[in-house]
Design a protein around this motif. Structure first.
Motif, mmCIF file in Angstrom:
data_model
loop_
_atom_site.group_PDB
_atom_site.id
_atom_site.type_symbol
_atom_site.label_atom_id
_atom_site.label_comp_id
_atom_site.label_asym_id
_atom_site.label_seq_id
_atom_site.Cartn_x
_atom_site.Cartn_y
_atom_site.Cartn_z
ATOM 1 N N ARG A 107 -6.784 -8.992 -0.589
ATOM 2 C CA ARG A 107 -6.271 -10.354 -0.435
ATOM 3 C C ARG A 107 -6.038 -10.671 1.046
ATOM 4 N NH1 ARG A 107 -0.962 -12.742 -3.296
ATOM 5 N NH2 ARG A 107 -1.172 -14.779 -2.337
ATOM 6 N N HIS B 298 -2.186 -15.933 9.123
ATOM 7 C CA HIS B 298 -1.716 -15.876 7.731
ATOM 8 C C HIS B 298 -1.944 -14.496 7.123
ATOM 9 C CE1 HIS B 298 -2.279 -20.486 7.707
ATOM 10 N NE2 HIS B 298 -1.023 -20.176 7.957
ATOM 11 N N SER C 278 -6.625 -18.543 0.084
ATOM 12 C CA SER C 278 -6.958 -18.025 1.407
ATOM 13 C C SER C 278 -6.476 -18.943 2.541
ATOM 14 C CB SER C 278 -8.470 -17.799 1.528
ATOM 15 O OG SER C 278 -9.140 -19.039 1.502
ATOM 16 N N PHE C 279 -6.117 -20.192 2.206
ATOM 17 C CA PHE C 279 -5.650 -21.110 3.239
ATOM 18 C C PHE C 279 -4.136 -21.050 3.409
ATOM 19 C CE2 PHE C 279 -9.648 -22.761 1.588
ATOM 20 C CZ PHE C 279 -10.399 -22.727 2.754
ATOM 21 N N ALA C 280 -3.486 -20.224 2.592
ATOM 22 C CA ALA C 280 -2.043 -19.993 2.695
ATOM 23 C C ALA C 280 -1.248 -21.303 2.693
ATOM 24 C CB ALA C 280 -1.720 -19.168 3.948
ATOM 25 N N TYR D 222 -9.379 -32.792 3.425
ATOM 26 C CA TYR D 222 -7.922 -32.687 3.320
ATOM 27 C C TYR D 222 -7.432 -31.380 3.952
ATOM 28 C CZ TYR D 222 -3.330 -33.610 1.180
ATOM 29 O OH TYR D 222 -2.001 -33.881 0.969
ATOM 30 N N LEU E 225 6.327 -23.355 -10.433
ATOM 31 C CA LEU E 225 6.151 -24.796 -10.250
ATOM 32 C C LEU E 225 5.296 -25.463 -11.324
ATOM 33 C CD1 LEU E 225 5.879 -24.939 -6.394
ATOM 34 C CD2 LEU E 225 7.741 -25.742 -7.828
ATOM 35 N N ILE F 128 1.327 -29.077 -3.844
ATOM 36 C CA ILE F 128 1.736 -30.142 -4.768
ATOM 37 C C ILE F 128 1.383 -31.509 -4.167
ATOM 38 C CG2 ILE F 128 3.742 -31.286 -5.826
ATOM 39 C CD1 ILE F 128 3.740 -28.826 -7.252
ATOM 40 N N ARG G 105 3.874 -34.398 4.335
ATOM 41 C CA ARG G 105 2.751 -35.331 4.201
ATOM 42 C C ARG G 105 2.877 -36.091 2.876
ATOM 43 N NH1 ARG G 105 -3.434 -33.217 5.041
ATOM 44 N NH2 ARG G 105 -4.482 -35.152 4.500
ATOM 45 N N LYS H 146 -9.005 -11.877 3.066
ATOM 46 C CA LYS H 146 -9.652 -13.150 2.705
ATOM 47 C C LYS H 146 -9.047 -14.374 3.378
ATOM 48 C CE LYS H 146 -12.086 -11.433 -0.941
ATOM 49 N NZ LYS H 146 -13.538 -11.355 -0.981
ATOM 50 N N PHE H 147 -7.987 -14.203 4.133
ATOM 51 C CA PHE H 147 -7.332 -15.389 4.690
ATOM 52 C C PHE H 147 -8.195 -16.094 5.723
ATOM 53 C CE2 PHE H 147 -3.589 -13.496 2.761
ATOM 54 C CZ PHE H 147 -2.943 -14.613 2.265
ATOM 55 N N PHE H 148 -8.114 -17.395 5.721
ATOM 56 C CA PHE H 148 -8.861 -18.233 6.661
ATOM 57 C C PHE H 148 -8.356 -18.005 8.086
ATOM 58 C CE2 PHE H 148 -9.378 -22.437 8.740
ATOM 59 C CZ PHE H 148 -10.757 -22.549 8.646
ATOM 60 N N ARG H 149 -7.059 -17.889 8.230
ATOM 61 C CA ARG H 149 -6.444 -17.692 9.548
ATOM 62 C C ARG H 149 -5.900 -16.272 9.675
ATOM 63 N NH1 ARG H 149 -4.654 -23.091 11.091
ATOM 64 N NH2 ARG H 149 -6.624 -23.867 11.921
ATOM 65 N N GLU I 222 12.117 -22.904 3.209
ATOM 66 C CA GLU I 222 11.088 -23.785 3.784
ATOM 67 C C GLU I 222 11.468 -24.093 5.224
ATOM 68 O OE1 GLU I 222 8.238 -24.918 2.499
ATOM 69 O OE2 GLU I 222 8.542 -24.290 0.415
#
Lengths: 256, 91
Positions: free
Chosen positions: A53, A62, B46-48, B26, A188, B55, A140, A56-59, A134
């Motif tokens: 896992r 992260h 993977s974009f965390a 997005y 959630l 949401i 957004r 696989k992160f994009f950044r 958080e």
């Protein structure tokens, strides 16, 4: 309000097992910045699935945070269980909340949350726990988020606040709701606008309205957390009485 | 997946490609990167994205598509490509 310790935890592992009683709630703070110099070593304490896992992160940032937080979680749980961090295995409940399965781990409950550079782990025995933090930031699509995630009473409360404080206030509601839903183990998937939280109420009465699918028992206590400057948070637990809270700062350099 | 047709007001005929492009745009804005750098076969995981962002994206997508999206379907369709194909094929 629970202030989290930044003081390093003094016991080198594995001196002895860390004790936790059924009336205790332990809160651990993990800082990604502190863990960064040790990230390669921490990576080795992850399971194969966690390492996959992490790859696989994009950044990269992260991926590094993932490694630090999950290695930190293993190291923390290992202190209670008297096993090596790598020996810990998890099993997810039907709604995805993980539990530990190894040796005497049955009664040990934990929950991990992270946001940006910070993670918090809540640990208890014989009581469910759920925690959420958080980083305070601009949300957004704020109007639509308020509609989707807050109840009527909470929306009114947001409007009382100055424009500049509304995002922070929203995140206080958000973290309390998420801590509650993580405590009862549903996450959630729940309709957030059907749960009302009263931030001013005593801990055992902060959840004032459950959506009808949620059990009324056991009562979930919600306690506000002050993780550090620029963050908001909350921790929920099903302790019968107000739990005895201890906070620890996790130090990755001492791990392994 | 819950398709709440009663509340549907948007264009139901968005193609998988359009949905995929919308998601990539997005995410690119969210991550402050170029859309070209985002691989459609990547998982959302993977974009965390934090849960509030996830949401929020679902909400904005619902408004754009004019239908309800159950956020939990992402567990069954974890990549941008699979998720887009699923939503496009779903009536």
């Amino acid at each position: 309000m629970i202030q989290l310790s930044t003081k390093p935890f003094p016991l080198p592992r594995p001196a002895r097992r860390l004790e936790i009683g059924s009336s205790d709630l332990h809160l651990w703070r993990i800082s990604a910045d502190d863990g960064l110099p040790y990230v390669d070593r921490l990576h080795k304490s992850l399971s194969e699935a966690e390492q996959l896992r992490a790859s696989k992160f994009f950044r990269d940032e992260h991926a590094q945070q993932f490694v630090i937080y999950h290695a930190g979680l293993r190291d923390i749980l290992a202190r209670y269980l008297g096993v090596a961090p790598i020996e810990i295995t998890y099993q997810a409940s039907s709604f995805g909340k993980p539990n530990v399965i190894s040796g005497q781990a049955g009664q040990l409950k934990f929950n991990l949350t992270h946001s940006s550079q910070l993670a918090v782990v809540a640990v208890a025995v014989d009581a469910e726990v759920g925690v959420d933090i958080e980083e305070v930031r601009k949300i957004r699509s704020f109007a639509s988020m308020i509609d989707r995630c807050l109840s009527d009473a909470e929306r009114k409360d947001i409007c009382v606040h100055q424009e500049a404080d509304r995002h922070r206030q929203f995140l206080r509601f958000w973290t309390h709701k998420e801590a509650y839903l993580k405590t009862i183990g549903v996450g959630l998937q729940a309709p957030l606008d059907r749960v009302t939280v009263d931030l001013q109420a005593p801990d055992s009465r902060k959840v004032v309205n459950h959506f009808h699918v949620f059990p009324k028992e056991p009562t979930v206590r919600l306690m506000e957390l002050a993780p550090c400057e620029g963050f908001v948070g909350a921790v929920g637990s099903t302790h019968d009485e107000s739990p005895e809270i201890k906070t620890f700062g996790w130090v990755s350099g001492r791990c392994g | 997946m819950t398709a709440d047709q009663s509340g549907a007001s948007g264009d139901p005929s968005k193609s998988a490609e359009e949905i995929q492009d919308w998601i990539i745009d997005y995410l690119a804005k969210e991550l402050d990167t170029s859309p070209n750098s985002i691989d459609p076969s990547a998982t959302f995981d993977s974009f965390a994205l934090d849960s509030a962002t996830a949401i929020g994206m679902t909400g904005d997508m619902e408004n754009w598509l004019g239908k309800r999206i159950d956020p939990t379907i992402v567990y069954d369709y974890p990549t941008i490509e699979e998720f887009s194909n699923y939503l496009a094929g779903q009536k």
